[in-house]
Scaffold this active site. Structure first.
Site, short mmCIF file in Angstrom:
data_model
loop_
_atom_site.label_atom_id
_atom_site.label_comp_id
_atom_site.label_asym_id
_atom_site.label_seq_id
_atom_site.Cartn_x
_atom_site.Cartn_y
_atom_site.Cartn_z
CG HIS A 116 -8.40 -22.66 -2.42
ND1 HIS A 116 -8.64 -21.13 -0.93
CD2 HIS A 116 -7.89 -21.90 -2.69
CE1 HIS A 116 -8.03 -20.36 -1.55
NE2 HIS A 116 -7.44 -20.78 -2.06
CG ASP B 59 -1.34 -23.11 -7.75
OD1 ASP B 59 -0.39 -22.33 -7.74
OD2 ASP B 59 -1.45 -23.35 -6.67
N1 ACO Z 1 -6.51 -33.63 -3.18
C1 ACO Z 1 -7.32 -34.98 -1.75
N2 ACO Z 1 -8.26 -34.64 -1.19
C2 ACO Z 1 -8.45 -33.15 -0.56
C3 ACO Z 1 -7.60 -32.03 -1.72
C4 ACO Z 1 -6.79 -32.24 -2.09
N3 ACO Z 1 -6.06 -31.63 -3.64
N4 ACO Z 1 -7.58 -31.21 -0.69
C5 ACO Z 1 -8.38 -31.68 0.21
N5 ACO Z 1 -8.73 -32.74 0.29
C6 ACO Z 1 -9.63 -33.04 1.03
C7 ACO Z 1 -8.75 -33.31 2.86
O1 ACO Z 1 -7.63 -35.00 2.72
C8 ACO Z 1 -10.00 -33.70 3.95
O2 ACO Z 1 -10.32 -35.03 3.50
P1 ACO Z 1 -11.29 -35.40 4.45
O3 ACO Z 1 -12.34 -33.96 4.72
O4 ACO Z 1 -12.20 -36.84 4.17
O5 ACO Z 1 -10.37 -35.88 5.62
C9 ACO Z 1 -11.03 -33.01 3.00
O6 ACO Z 1 -10.99 -32.57 1.54
C10 ACO Z 1 -11.33 -31.15 3.23
O7 ACO Z 1 -9.56 -30.69 3.55
P2 ACO Z 1 -8.57 -30.41 4.48
O8 ACO Z 1 -7.69 -30.30 3.91
O9 ACO Z 1 -9.63 -29.86 5.30
O10 ACO Z 1 -9.21 -28.50 3.53
P3 ACO Z 1 -8.40 -27.33 3.74
O11 ACO Z 1 -9.69 -25.98 3.53
O12 ACO Z 1 -7.41 -27.91 4.84
O13 ACO Z 1 -6.96 -27.14 2.77
C11 ACO Z 1 -5.55 -26.47 0.66
C12 ACO Z 1 -6.66 -26.24 1.55
C13 ACO Z 1 -4.40 -26.50 1.90
C14 ACO Z 1 -4.85 -26.36 0.13
C15 ACO Z 1 -6.05 -28.23 0.14
O14 ACO Z 1 -6.99 -28.49 -0.46
C16 ACO Z 1 -4.71 -29.12 -0.35
O15 ACO Z 1 -3.65 -28.72 0.02
N6 ACO Z 1 -4.45 -29.07 -1.74
C17 ACO Z 1 -3.33 -29.03 -2.72
C18 ACO Z 1 -2.24 -27.93 -2.81
C19 ACO Z 1 -3.05 -26.99 -2.70
O16 ACO Z 1 -2.95 -26.99 -4.23
N7 ACO Z 1 -2.73 -25.76 -2.56
C20 ACO Z 1 -2.42 -24.53 -3.79
C21 ACO Z 1 -3.85 -24.05 -2.72
S1 ACO Z 1 -4.27 -22.15 -4.34
C22 ACO Z 1 -2.87 -21.05 -3.10
O17 ACO Z 1 -2.68 -21.19 -2.45
C23 ACO Z 1 -2.50 -20.35 -4.78
#
Ligand code: ACO
Length: 426
Positions: free
Chosen positions: A303, A360
């Site tokens: 998140h 989720d």
């Molecule tokens: N699975 C694997 N790796 C992940 C995930 C994940 N779900 N989420 C983040 N990471 C990793 C990224 O690849 C990144 O790794 P790195 O540092 O090696 O490049 C690191 O964790 C940081 O991630 P960001 O993408 O910078 O985090 P951001 O805050 O931009 O993204 C988000 C948040 C979009 C929710 C992301 O965690 C994601 O895509 N999760 C999966 C989708 C999801 O479940 N969304 C629901 C959110 S809750 C809602 O809307 C109700």
């Protein structure tokens, strides 16, 4: 303690006021910075930028805290009702008994749709994604309720807000029934908000519909858990759309469109699809390796704000167990989810990046057990979030310092050049 920050560029220094909220990090006020320094600040994705002042919802992502008007989400989910939370978000306080009766009556008596609105659904293909139907239908509300579009009139703003909260379940249920080829069900005023919604989704003319109090409570709790979440992508979309003076039906339709994305509200459908794809616990190690190799993401994990447990996920997990137990369902996907959570939470990849289950992760299994197809998951999210969107929209309108939203950019394209006729281009 300081009340200003100083930013130095070359030999010039600029004082920037520091604003304090009631809780949470202080904020450096850069509103005059461009005018004073001829520099913009750069923050794509708004990772360090507060886009507005708000009194509605507070999140401490490191501590896993979510408060609506000061009340912890866990208490609201366990002890309150969705309509009470709607009143809280919209008006700032939990209602007195009299206020609640009036509010509930107002919402209840707005649940019906204009009869002609029903024919509007017939224009969609039966296999249309219900979110596509929602985006179109909610936008079309303005064509039917033109008497509450004057955003400068507080009474009309209130009527539109009540209409949206009241009509979303009716529209969502119609989107669902239409996709199933079943007739539309008229709302019943003697039923509660969530019971009425479930009845509109699942009753058929061929037999009496029997309410199940555990499922009604679960639905209500799921709505509470999704009601608002501070300045997330869809809420910011609603605020930005509204900043131009657009009416609330258009703004909420914009919010629904944004919510549909897989990184946001679309993640609940994708999380369930991911669990289905994994299938059995034996496949988890290979799947997790694929996540670590960055082939795909673990949906329902991570998140932008929570770097700890999403407090909504804790309640959602409990609700999931209750629903499965009540329905006597032994869903193998629950075992996959529990094992996947365990594996991920003990793996350095997820620990180092502070990736925890979000709401989720368990909502899909719960909603599937309740009888909703996965295409409906994001629709239910949109239904519940409508109160958050409209509360934020209302707050923005009531703020005398409201300005049209207009971000700037770091331009990296071509600088000025002269047009060359086609026969002279190389
Ligand atoms: N699975 C694997 N790796 C992940 C995930 C994940 N779900 N989420 C983040 N990471 C990793 C990224 O690849 C990144 O790794 P790195 O540092 O090696 O490049 C690191 O964790 C940081 O991630 P960001 O993408 O910078 O985090 P951001 O805050 O931009 O993204 C988000 C948040 C979009 C929710 C992301 O965690 C994601 O895509 N999760 C999966 C989708 C999801 O479940 N969304 C629901 C959110 S809750 C809602 O809307 C109700």
């Amino acid at each position: 303690m300081t009340d200003k920050a100083t930013l130095t560029i070359g030999d010039k220094s600029y004082d920037l006021p520091i604003l304090k909220g009631s809780t949470g990090p202080d904020v450096v006020d850069v509103r005059k910075f461009y005018g004073d320094s001829d520099h913009f600040t750069f923050d794509p994705g708004f990772t360090s930028t507060a886009s507005c002042e708000s009194k509605i919802t507070f999140i401490d992502g490191d501590a896993g805290i979510l408060l609506h008007r000061g009340y912890p989400i866990g208490q609201l989910a366990e002890e309150s009702s969705f309509l009470e939370v709607c009143h809280l978000l919209l008006n700032g306080e939990l209602p007195s008994a009299d206020e609640f009766t009036k509010f509930e009556r107002n919402i209840t008596y707005h649940t019906m749709l204009h009869a002609q609105f029903d024919t509007f659904f017939q224009g969609f293909r039966r296999d249309a994604h219900p979110m596509a139907v929602m985006t179109g239908a909610v936008g079309a509300l303005s064509a039917f309720y033109a008497d509450s579009l004057n955003v400068d009139d507080p009474k009309q703003r209130e009527i539109s807000a009540h209409r949206l909260i009241a009509k979303m379940p009716t529209i969502a249920a119609r989107a669902f029934q239409y996709s199933q080829g079943r007739p539309f069900v008229t709302p019943r005023n003697e039923l509660s908000y969530s019971e009425n919604f479930l009845r509109m989704c699942f009753s058929v003319p061929a037999e009496d519909w029997v309410p199940n109090p555990v499922l009604t409570r679960a639905m209500d709790r799921i709505f509470i858990l999704h009601a608002d979440h501070e300045q997330n992508a869809s809420t910011s979309t609603v605020r930005l759309a509204g900043s131009s003076g657009a009416h609330p039906f258009a703004c909420i339709a914009a919010g629904i469109a944004c919510l549909w994305g897989p990184s946001h509200g679309g993640a609940n459908q994708e999380a369930l699809e991911m669990l289905e794809e994994i299938g059995t616990v034996e496949n988890i190690p290979a799947f997790v390796q694929g996540v670590k190799d960055k082939k795909y993401k673990l949906m329902g994990f991570g998140h932008r704000v929570y770097k700890n447990f999403d407090p909504r996920a804790t309640v959602m997990q409990k609700t999931c167990y209750e629903v499965l137990e009540q329905l006597g369902i032994n869903d193998p996907l629950l075992h996959v989810a529990m094992e996947l959570e365990k594996v991920a939470l003990s793996d350095p990849y997820f620990i180092d990046r502070k990736l925890y289950p979000n709401i989720d992760f368990y909502s899909g299994i719960t909603l599937r057990a309740m009888g909703f197809p996965k295409e409906m998951f994001t629709v239910l999210f949109a239904l519940a979030r409508t109160v958050g969107w409209i509360s934020q929209w209302k707050e923005m309108f009531e703020d005398p310092s409201r300005k049209i939203g207009r971000p700037r950019q770091l331009y990296t394209g071509a600088t000025q050049r002269d047009y060359v006729p086609v026969d002279k281009r190389g």
